[in-house]
Design an enzyme around this catalytic site. Structure first.
Site, PDB file in Angstrom:
ATOM      1  CD  GLU A   1      -2.388  -1.391   2.776  1.00 39.63           C
ATOM      2  OE1 GLU A   1      -1.988  -0.665   3.711  1.00 39.63           O
ATOM      3  OE2 GLU A   1      -3.281  -2.237   2.927  1.00 39.63           O
ATOM      4  N   PRO A   2       1.712   1.447  -0.991  1.00 37.86           N
ATOM      5  CG  PRO A   2       2.857   1.494  -3.046  1.00 37.86           C
ATOM      6  CD  PRO A   2       1.897   0.654  -2.227  1.00 37.86           C
TER       7      PRO A   2
ATOM      8  NE  ARG B   1       4.075  15.551   4.549  1.00 37.51           N
ATOM      9  CZ  ARG B   1       5.371  15.619   4.784  1.00 37.51           C
ATOM     10  NH1 ARG B   1       6.094  16.562   4.220  1.00 37.51           N
ATOM     11  NH2 ARG B   1       5.967  14.728   5.551  1.00 37.51           N
TER      12      ARG B   1
ATOM     13  CE1 TYR C   1       1.362  14.110  10.149  1.00 43.50           C
ATOM     14  CE2 TYR C   1       1.608  15.137   8.014  1.00 43.50           C
ATOM     15  CZ  TYR C   1       0.904  14.326   8.871  1.00 43.50           C
ATOM     16  OH  TYR C   1      -0.245  13.732   8.436  1.00 43.50           O
TER      17      TYR C   1
ATOM     18  CB  CYS D   1      -4.145  35.042  11.232  1.00 41.51           C
ATOM     19  SG  CYS D   1      -4.351  36.309   9.986  1.00 41.51           S
TER      20      CYS D   1
ATOM     21  CE1 TYR E   1      -0.895  10.485   3.443  1.00 39.91           C
ATOM     22  CE2 TYR E   1       1.409  10.312   2.802  1.00 39.91           C
ATOM     23  CZ  TYR E   1       0.214   9.718   3.126  1.00 39.91           C
ATOM     24  OH  TYR E   1       0.109   8.344   3.133  1.00 39.91           O
TER      25      TYR E   1
HETATM   26  C1  LIG Z   1      -1.369   5.936   5.183  1.00 41.00           C
HETATM   27  C2  LIG Z   1      -1.442   4.478   4.911  1.00 41.00           C
HETATM   28  C3  LIG Z   1      -0.699   3.928   3.865  1.00 41.00           C
HETATM   29  C4  LIG Z   1       0.266   4.726   3.020  1.00 41.00           C
HETATM   30  O1  LIG Z   1       1.387   5.125   3.734  1.00 41.00           O
HETATM   31  P1  LIG Z   1       2.609   5.796   2.942  1.00 41.00           P
HETATM   32  O2  LIG Z   1       3.565   6.137   4.019  1.00 41.00           O
HETATM   33  O3  LIG Z   1       2.093   6.989   2.247  1.00 41.00           O
HETATM   34  O4  LIG Z   1       3.149   4.766   2.019  1.00 41.00           O
HETATM   35  C5  LIG Z   1      -0.853   2.578   3.603  1.00 41.00           C
HETATM   36  N1  LIG Z   1      -1.690   1.809   4.333  1.00 41.00           N
HETATM   37  C6  LIG Z   1      -2.420   2.313   5.348  1.00 41.00           C
HETATM   38  C7  LIG Z   1      -3.321   1.412   6.100  1.00 41.00           C
HETATM   39  C8  LIG Z   1      -2.323   3.659   5.680  1.00 41.00           C
HETATM   40  O5  LIG Z   1      -3.033   4.156   6.686  1.00 41.00           O
END
Ligand SMILES: *Cc1c(COP(=O)(O)O)cnc(C)c1O
Length: 422
Positions: free
Chosen positions: A274-275, A313, A317, A345, A374
């Site tokens: 899941e990148p 961001r 973060y 502001c 993001y």
């Molecule tokens: C946010 C998220 C991702 C993606 O993370 P990256 O750091 O952007 O690769 C993948 N899986 C789940 C469950 C997430 O919450």
């Protein structure tokens, strides 16, 4: 690696000059590069064991044009809401490649996923499992499920994006996993298919991944011993990207892929990934115009027309983003230090502190780099600032993939209740 480069003294996205784009669409705007998105997707997917599913994490950048660019390469999607599910489907991602993640799926969202026929649900708690079972039975279906396990591994990233330790809300605690699988196996609306782990984001070392994946492998063996059929393993996203040019770069996808191949060789599972950030971050920049240069006693402020509502961001973060002038600086020219701030502001509306930049003046353009993930997805209209535009470039072509919101649109969003009408 990306395709934002100076050509003839101007920063370009592939074959398109960012100064000309700014004239056409106004500022601020996000600009994405197709070639960069494609390259990142290909480098990542080709590093993985054959047959793996790459489910792009839609939350990193959910623009339909970005999703469609990736879907055309064969990407699936990892979605965390009904909205993301609808966007992924609308962009042409086949349901059979969609993974539904997230700790708070509602019954309506579950139903939408079931009706679409998605690949699997990554379930994060026992109550969620029970709800999904109900929804599936009511729909006359079985939901393919992997349980997301919290392996209690510290991803050694920023606290706000560390998701794999026992103190975070994510996943089922490792110690509860066997019981949760045993329970799931009794639910008629649930078909257990696998195990899922995702330990955080912007992870810059391979060790935490390896630890988590090894733990997942041990669990798979235990679960099979308990009689479950485990045929899939979802390894989540989280691989970091370089935000600073002079920093040691995070491990590249090839090293990550080699580690995955080695660790999971004997697991006997179809893998999914899941990148998000890795695909999108370096494929986008935020282009903004300098409004004023304000000289204070302690600092010189570069006040630009993008604010924390456009890119949160840094405020959220403490993130670092490279900032460059769109007009290529003359080599050896002075680099005074600026605090680069937006018009919002809030003191946290600060993109960079004491940052050496070329001498800049009102009307000049800057680009905030590595803003493709993001970025726009977290944009809002705080300070009643209309949502900014997004542009996608492909070679010499460009298109507005999200029009700038107008002030009229913004005003029209609210409603006056009867009793306040004149
Ligand atoms: C946010 C998220 C991702 C993606 O993370 P990256 O750091 O952007 O690769 C993948 N899986 C789940 C469950 C997430 O919450």
């Amino acid at each position: 690696m990306n395709y934002f480069e100076y050509k003839d003294g101007v920063l370009c996205a592939e074959g398109v000059r960012l100064d000309l784009l700014a004239q056409k669409v106004g500022t601020p705007f996000y600009c994405y590069s197709t070639a960069t998105l494609e390259r990142h997707y290909r480098v990542f997917s080709s590093a993985l064991p054959a047959g793996s599913l790459v489910a792009y994490a839609v939350k990193a950048n959910d623009n339909l044009a970005v999703l469609k660019t990736l879907a055309r390469l064969g990407a699936g999607a990892d979605v965390v809401s009904g909205g993301e599910l609808a966007k992924a489907l609308a962009a042409g991602v086949p349901a059979s490649k969609i993974v539904f993640s997230g700790v708070g799926k509602t019954r309506a969202e579950m139903r939408a996923g079931l009706d679409a026929g998605i690949y699997q649900f990554n379930v994060e708690s026992e109550p969620e499992l029970a709800a999904l079972n109900d929804v599936a039975l009511a729909a006359g279906r079985r939901a393919a499920v992997s349980l997301r396990i919290n392996p209690d591994v510290d991803a050694r990233t920023h606290a706000k994006i560390n998701t794999g330790t026992a103190e975070t809300k994510f996943g089922i605690p490792f110690g509860h996993a066997r019981a949760a699988y045993a329970h799931a196996a009794m639910l008629k609306g649930i078909e257990i298919v696998g195990v899922d782990v995702h330990i955080g984001s912007q992870i810059t070392e391979l060790e935490p991944f390896e630890q988590a994946f090894t733990i997942a492998g041990d669990l798979i063996a235990t679960l099979r011993g308990d009689g479950h059929t485990i045929s899939r393993l979802d390894l989540g996203g989280g691989l970091g990207v370089p935000y600073e040019h002079n920093n040691e770069p995070p491990p590249d996808p090839t090293a990550y892929g080699a580690m995955v191949t080695r660790v999971t060789r004997d697991f006997g599972c179809k893998l999914s990934f899941e990148p998000g950030r890795l695909i999108a971050a370096n494929a986008g920049v935020l282009v903004s115009e300098v409004i004023y240069v304000k000289r204070g006693d302690a600092r010189t402020f570069l006040i630009i027309d993008a604010g924390m509502n456009d890119l949160v961001r840094p405020a959220m973060y403490d993130a670092f983003h490279e900032i460059v002038a769109v007009a290529e600086p003359v080599p050896g020219s002075p680099r005074p230090k600026y605090d680069v701030v937006g018009p919002v502001c809030e003191t946290s509306d600060l993109f960079a502190s004491e940052r050496p930049l070329p001498e800049l003046k009102s009307g000049d353009l800057v680009a905030i780099l590595t803003a493709g993930a993001y970025g726009a997805v977290m944009a809002g209209d705080y300070n009643a600032r209309p949502r900014l535009a997004e542009v996608l470039v492909a070679g010499e072509q460009w298109g507005i993939v999200r029009p700038r919101e107008s002030i009229a649109d913004l005003v029209a969003k609210d409603r006056i209740p009867d009793w306040l009408e004149d």
